[in-house]
Design a protein around this motif. Structure first.
Motif, PDB file in Angstrom:
ATOM      1  N   THR A   1       0.929  -1.259  -0.209  1.00 22.14           N
ATOM      2  CA  THR A   1      -0.132   0.023  -0.154  1.00 22.14           C
ATOM      3  C   THR A   1       0.792   1.459  -0.028  1.00 22.14           C
ATOM      4  N   GLU A   2       2.104   1.424   0.582  1.00 28.85           N
ATOM      5  CA  GLU A   2       2.883   2.303   0.722  1.00 28.85           C
ATOM      6  C   GLU A   2       4.331   2.575   0.042  1.00 28.85           C
ATOM      7  N   HIS A   3       4.677   1.348  -0.347  1.00 30.42           N
ATOM      8  CA  HIS A   3       6.066   1.279  -1.148  1.00 30.42           C
ATOM      9  C   HIS A   3       6.089   0.121  -2.062  1.00 30.42           C
ATOM     10  N   PRO A   4       5.507   0.156  -2.982  1.00 32.04           N
ATOM     11  CA  PRO A   4       5.071  -0.881  -3.724  1.00 32.04           C
ATOM     12  C   PRO A   4       6.358  -1.419  -4.934  1.00 32.04           C
ATOM     13  N   ASP A   5       7.332   0.176  -5.016  1.00 34.62           N
ATOM     14  CA  ASP A   5       8.255  -0.287  -5.745  1.00 34.62           C
ATOM     15  C   ASP A   5       9.460   0.313  -4.992  1.00 34.62           C
ATOM     16  N   ASP A   6       9.647   0.558  -4.080  1.00 33.75           N
ATOM     17  CA  ASP A   6      10.645   1.358  -3.245  1.00 33.75           C
ATOM     18  C   ASP A   6      11.751   0.206  -2.572  1.00 33.75           C
ATOM     19  N   ALA A   7      12.895   0.780  -2.746  1.00 37.15           N
ATOM     20  CA  ALA A   7      13.854  -0.156  -2.010  1.00 37.15           C
ATOM     21  C   ALA A   7      13.877   0.319  -0.453  1.00 37.15           C
ATOM     22  N   GLY A   8      14.119  -0.905   0.399  1.00 37.52           N
ATOM     23  CA  GLY A   8      14.138  -0.485   1.755  1.00 37.52           C
ATOM     24  C   GLY A   8      14.689  -1.683   2.547  1.00 37.52           C
TER      25      GLY A   8
ATOM     26  N   ASP B   1      25.298  -5.966  -3.237  1.00 37.75           N
ATOM     27  CA  ASP B   1      25.649  -5.225  -4.538  1.00 37.75           C
ATOM     28  C   ASP B   1      24.371  -5.161  -5.038  1.00 37.75           C
ATOM     29  N   ARG B   2      23.578  -6.003  -5.144  1.00 32.44           N
ATOM     30  CA  ARG B   2      22.180  -5.874  -5.912  1.00 32.44           C
ATOM     31  C   ARG B   2      21.323  -4.770  -5.357  1.00 32.44           C
ATOM     32  N   PHE B   3      21.408  -4.653  -4.109  1.00 36.38           N
ATOM     33  CA  PHE B   3      20.545  -3.768  -3.050  1.00 36.38           C
ATOM     34  C   PHE B   3      21.380  -2.505  -3.614  1.00 36.38           C
ATOM     35  N   LEU B   4      22.538  -2.292  -3.751  1.00 36.89           N
ATOM     36  CA  LEU B   4      23.121  -0.968  -3.998  1.00 36.89           C
ATOM     37  C   LEU B   4      22.943  -0.620  -5.311  1.00 36.89           C
ATOM     38  N   LYS B   5      22.962  -1.483  -6.274  1.00 34.84           N
ATOM     39  CA  LYS B   5      23.208  -1.037  -7.752  1.00 34.84           C
ATOM     40  C   LYS B   5      21.764  -1.373  -8.737  1.00 34.84           C
ATOM     41  N   ASP B   6      20.791  -2.054  -8.006  1.00 30.66           N
ATOM     42  CA  ASP B   6      19.565  -2.006  -8.614  1.00 30.66           C
ATOM     43  C   ASP B   6      18.586  -1.220  -8.017  1.00 30.66           C
ATOM     44  N   GLU B   7      17.196  -1.063  -8.785  1.00 29.99           N
ATOM     45  CA  GLU B   7      16.139  -0.054  -8.113  1.00 29.99           C
ATOM     46  C   GLU B   7      15.184  -1.313  -7.534  1.00 29.99           C
ATOM     47  N   GLY B   8      14.692  -0.821  -6.475  1.00 32.82           N
ATOM     48  CA  GLY B   8      13.584  -1.460  -5.851  1.00 32.82           C
ATOM     49  C   GLY B   8      13.665  -2.719  -5.028  1.00 32.82           C
ATOM     50  N   VAL B   9      15.204  -2.910  -4.650  1.00 32.82           N
ATOM     51  CA  VAL B   9      15.321  -4.240  -3.886  1.00 32.82           C
ATOM     52  C   VAL B   9      15.193  -4.087  -2.327  1.00 32.82           C
ATOM     53  N   VAL B  10      14.533  -5.149  -1.847  1.00 31.32           N
ATOM     54  CA  VAL B  10      14.103  -5.242  -0.372  1.00 31.32           C
ATOM     55  C   VAL B  10      15.167  -6.104   0.152  1.00 31.32           C
TER      56      VAL B  10
ATOM     57  N   THR C   1       8.880  14.567  -3.552  1.00 34.64           N
ATOM     58  CA  THR C   1       9.304  12.983  -3.867  1.00 34.64           C
ATOM     59  C   THR C   1       9.177  12.627  -5.240  1.00 34.64           C
ATOM     60  N   ALA C   2       9.716  11.469  -5.803  1.00 33.68           N
ATOM     61  CA  ALA C   2       9.513  11.191  -7.275  1.00 33.68           C
ATOM     62  C   ALA C   2       8.009  10.630  -7.231  1.00 33.68           C
ATOM     63  N   HIS C   3       7.371  10.115  -6.096  1.00 37.25           N
ATOM     64  CA  HIS C   3       6.096   9.556  -6.300  1.00 37.25           C
ATOM     65  C   HIS C   3       5.090  10.597  -6.506  1.00 37.25           C
ATOM     66  N   GLU C   4       5.445  11.889  -6.207  1.00 36.16           N
ATOM     67  CA  GLU C   4       4.495  12.828  -6.340  1.00 36.16           C
ATOM     68  C   GLU C   4       4.583  13.593  -7.569  1.00 36.16           C
ATOM     69  N   LEU C   5       5.432  13.391  -8.588  1.00 35.45           N
ATOM     70  CA  LEU C   5       5.579  13.844  -9.709  1.00 35.45           C
ATOM     71  C   LEU C   5       4.531  13.223 -10.657  1.00 35.45           C
ATOM     72  N   GLU C   6       3.811  14.090 -11.440  1.00 41.63           N
ATOM     73  CA  GLU C   6       2.780  13.555 -12.249  1.00 41.63           C
ATOM     74  C   GLU C   6       3.062  14.059 -13.940  1.00 41.63           C
ATOM     75  N   GLY C   7       2.469  13.235 -14.610  1.00 41.45           N
ATOM     76  CA  GLY C   7       2.382  13.759 -16.180  1.00 41.45           C
ATOM     77  C   GLY C   7       3.642  13.654 -16.843  1.00 41.45           C
ATOM     78  N   SER C   8       4.259  14.605 -17.372  1.00 47.05           N
ATOM     79  CA  SER C   8       5.373  14.599 -18.141  1.00 47.05           C
ATOM     80  C   SER C   8       6.391  14.866 -16.915  1.00 47.05           C
ATOM     81  N   ASP C   9       6.426  15.309 -15.829  1.00 43.30           N
ATOM     82  CA  ASP C   9       7.433  15.323 -14.961  1.00 43.30           C
ATOM     83  C   ASP C   9       7.782  14.151 -14.698  1.00 43.30           C
ATOM     84  N   ALA C  10       6.700  13.134 -14.164  1.00 47.45           N
ATOM     85  CA  ALA C  10       6.987  11.685 -13.803  1.00 47.45           C
ATOM     86  C   ALA C  10       7.668  11.063 -15.058  1.00 47.45           C
TER      87      ALA C  10
END
Length: 615
Positions: free
Chosen positions: A237-244, A285-294, A537-546
């Motif tokens: 619900t809150e961090h579907p694509d985020d690293a953490g 290394d995967r956590f540091l170099k890839d996106e969205g890794v938990v 934050t990036a999640h708050e960008l919309e349209g062409s900005d996103a």
């Protein structure tokens, strides 16, 4: 003797520091106490710096090392942290290197030769290598700009990451008395600060305390019920694509939670000391170099992680102290963008931690200190007031004069009720069952549940059997947690974790004292913070900005893979957000974007402008 200060202020050198901030690091102005710290060290003074993670500690020694003649020596405890720092400095055009066990003998000799020839401005080194006689002899033949001791809390036996090898760093004061030293940490309570000063002989150092507040982090604590599914719901619900990072106390639980998340569609990797070194390195290394890794980890993970776009840190088990909690949650949101510190906890966690302390090899004094720290953590979990204020007050930081507006208590205020009668019932159940049973059994007694255990012991015949049927089980569990947190009940840490009368119990039983409880409630989805404390934050960008942000992020990822460095070493997310919103049309406008220094402007400027132009 320590030089404090070593010389008169040098306006030209201070101006050079401003130039470096703009041209090398890409920022228009210093933040907080950065300028005062940097100028003090440039002038030759020793310093102890307490600054929150993400507050810009690194600049406090990097810029003085570039201004002062000679090479700056940075003591750093972890290989990953050294590599990240050096990669980032080289991206900015700084002549930097590291010396640690990952290098071959030939590579290490070359770096030492570069130090002799003046080809390096900054060298990161592990404490074990620094105190070797041959390395100290090498340093005595060089001109040293400064010594920076990062993660300085490691020197203290009261700190949460004590490392015995840090104790040997007193030799820097003895052998290099005219070289300024700057010790830095994000976490240190009163006893730890005192220990740092004594152990490193920083008696004449100027102490800079920048405050501990991380306003971009939203703090949340929820009652533990089904921790894995609670975590999964939080992530979806809150961090579907985020690293953490998800912290657990045991290796087995780390493996189970990582497997659970993977089965439910998240890229989740375990990290603990039971894995072989190659697997741990690959996962890091995967956590540091890839996106969205938990990463699901024990506390062995994270101290050397400099990844700025960690959007959440979750605790499925309570940490051992508020210092550890602050340090671990501080790995979220280092870029200043919104992040979440989320924790599930139950009284069983606290009992387990207390038993671990009692069964440890610590001496009696240290055990008392550790148990007091656990009690402070429990008080934080059970507070009915702003969590951030409780956390900051623990570190004697009184800078936040009102509610923060960005924790679960502020966003969904908790009601309090007169619980004196309920407390008397709970205490009576504890007393009449012999002060030797845990919460589940006591709740069974109070709610009149005829379990086999109750019938065997005759507890169904007690006067307190069933006197609490009007209160639900979850509410009774919350009552017992608050009685422990308030000192009315204590945990039998030498036995099986049963509850005993605490020092404040008798007065309540006799009717001489009243008790207030926070209202038990089910977890709610958080409302958005108010008052501008969270930032964009990036999640708050919309349209062409996103779309532009995603294009820039894809370009950065491809570039990072080509160079073999983490994406954030090239540009932080905060810089990509600014590029997406500001849309610079030329080099002059691009140079004004925070995080774009001269080296990055020369290397990447044209490519960035083309991506921005294409939208």
């Amino acid at each position: 003797m320590s030089l404090f200060p070593a010389s008169e202020p040098d306006p030209a050198a201070h101006e050079r520091a401003q130039d470096l901030l703009r041209d090398v690091f890409g920022y228009a102005q210093f933040r907080g106490q950065q300028q005062a710290i940097i100028e003090h060290v440039i002038d030759g003074g020793d310093a102890l710096v307490l600054m929150p993670t993400g507050g810009g500690k690194s600049l406090c020694y990097q810029i003085p090392a570039l201004v002062r003649p000679g090479v700056g020596i940075v003591v750093s405890p972890l290989i990953a942290l050294m590599k990240d720092q050096v990669d980032a400095l080289r991206q900015a055009g700084v002549r930097a290197a590291y010396l640690n066990s990952s290098l071959s003998p030939g590579e290490a000799r070359q770096i030492e030769e570069d130090m002799r020839s003046g080809a390096l401005d900054l060298v990161y080194v592990a404490p074990e290598r620094l105190v070797m006689p041959y390395f100290l002899d090498l340093l005595e033949r060089l001109r040293i700009a400064l010594f920076a001791i990062d993660e300085a809390h490691c020197v203290s036996q009261w700190g949460h990451n004590f490392r015995p090898e840090y104790r040997a760093l007193t030799i820097l004061h003895e052998r290099f008395p005219t070289v300024p030293r700057i010790a830095l940490t994000a976490t240190a309570d009163g006893p730890t600060r005192k220990d740092i000063v004594e152990r490193l002989q920083l008696d004449e150092a100027r102490v800079f305390v920048s405050g501990f507040d991380r306003p971009n982090i939203a703090y949340r604590v929820v009652e533990k019920k089904d921790a894995r599914n609670q975590l999964l719901h939080f992530l979806r619900t809150e961090h579907p694509d985020d690293a953490g990072i998800v912290y657990c106390l045991s290796r087995r639980k780390v493996d189970e939670v990582a497997d659970f998340l993977s089965q439910h569609g998240r890229l989740a990797l375990p990290y603990h000391a039971g894995l072989d070194a190659e697997t741990r390195q690959r996962h890091q290394d995967r956590f540091l170099k890839d996106e969205g890794v938990v990463v699901v980890a024990t506390v062995a993970f994270g101290m050397g992680i400099d990844k700025p776009n960690v959007r959440f840190v979750a605790h499925l088990d309570v940490p051992r102290s508020l210092e550890a909690y602050y340090q671990e949650t501080g790995r979220a949101g280092r870029d200043g963008l919104p992040a979440t510190a989320w924790m599930t906890y139950g009284l069983a966690d606290v009992i387990s931690c207390k038993q671990m302390v009692q069964g440890s090899e610590l001496d009696d004094r240290q055990k008392r200190v550790e148990l007091q720290k656990l009690d402070a953590l429990l008080g934080y979990c059970e507070t009915a007031t702003c969590r951030r204020q409780v956390l900051l007050n623990y570190f004697s930081d009184n800078s936040l004069t009102g509610p923060c507006g960005n924790c679960d208590i502020c966003l969904n205020p908790v009601k309090r009720w007169d619980g004196t009668i309920a407390a008397q019932k709970a205490l009576s159940a504890v007393y009449r069952t012999g002060q030797r049973f845990g919460v589940q059994h006591l709740v069974d007694v109070l709610t009149g549940k005829e379990t086999e255990k109750i019938l065997e012991r005759g507890h169904h015949l007690l006067k307190t059997f069933g006197v609490g049927r009007e209160i639900g089980r979850n509410a009774w569990q919350a009552i017992f947690r608050q009685l422990v947190a308030g000192g009315y009940l204590a945990v039998d840490v030498e036995g099986h974790g049963g509850l005993l009368f605490g020092p404040k119990a008798a007065a309540v039983v006799k009717g001489e004292d009243t008790v207030e409880f926070r209202e038990h409630r089910e977890e709610k989805a958080p409302r958005r913070a108010t008052g501008g404390r969270r930032g964009g934050t990036a999640h708050e960008l919309e349209g062409s900005d996103a779309r532009l942000f995603e294009a820039l992020r894809h370009w950065r990822l491809e570039l990072s893979r080509e160079q073999g460095v983490p994406p954030y070493v090239i540009l932080h997310d905060a810089t990509l957000v600014a590029l997406s919103v500001e849309r610079p049309a030329d080099m002059t406008a691009l140079a004004a974007i925070p995080g774009v220094g001269r080296s990055k402007l020369d290397r990447y400027g044209q490519a960035i402008l083309e991506i921005v132009a294409n939208g």
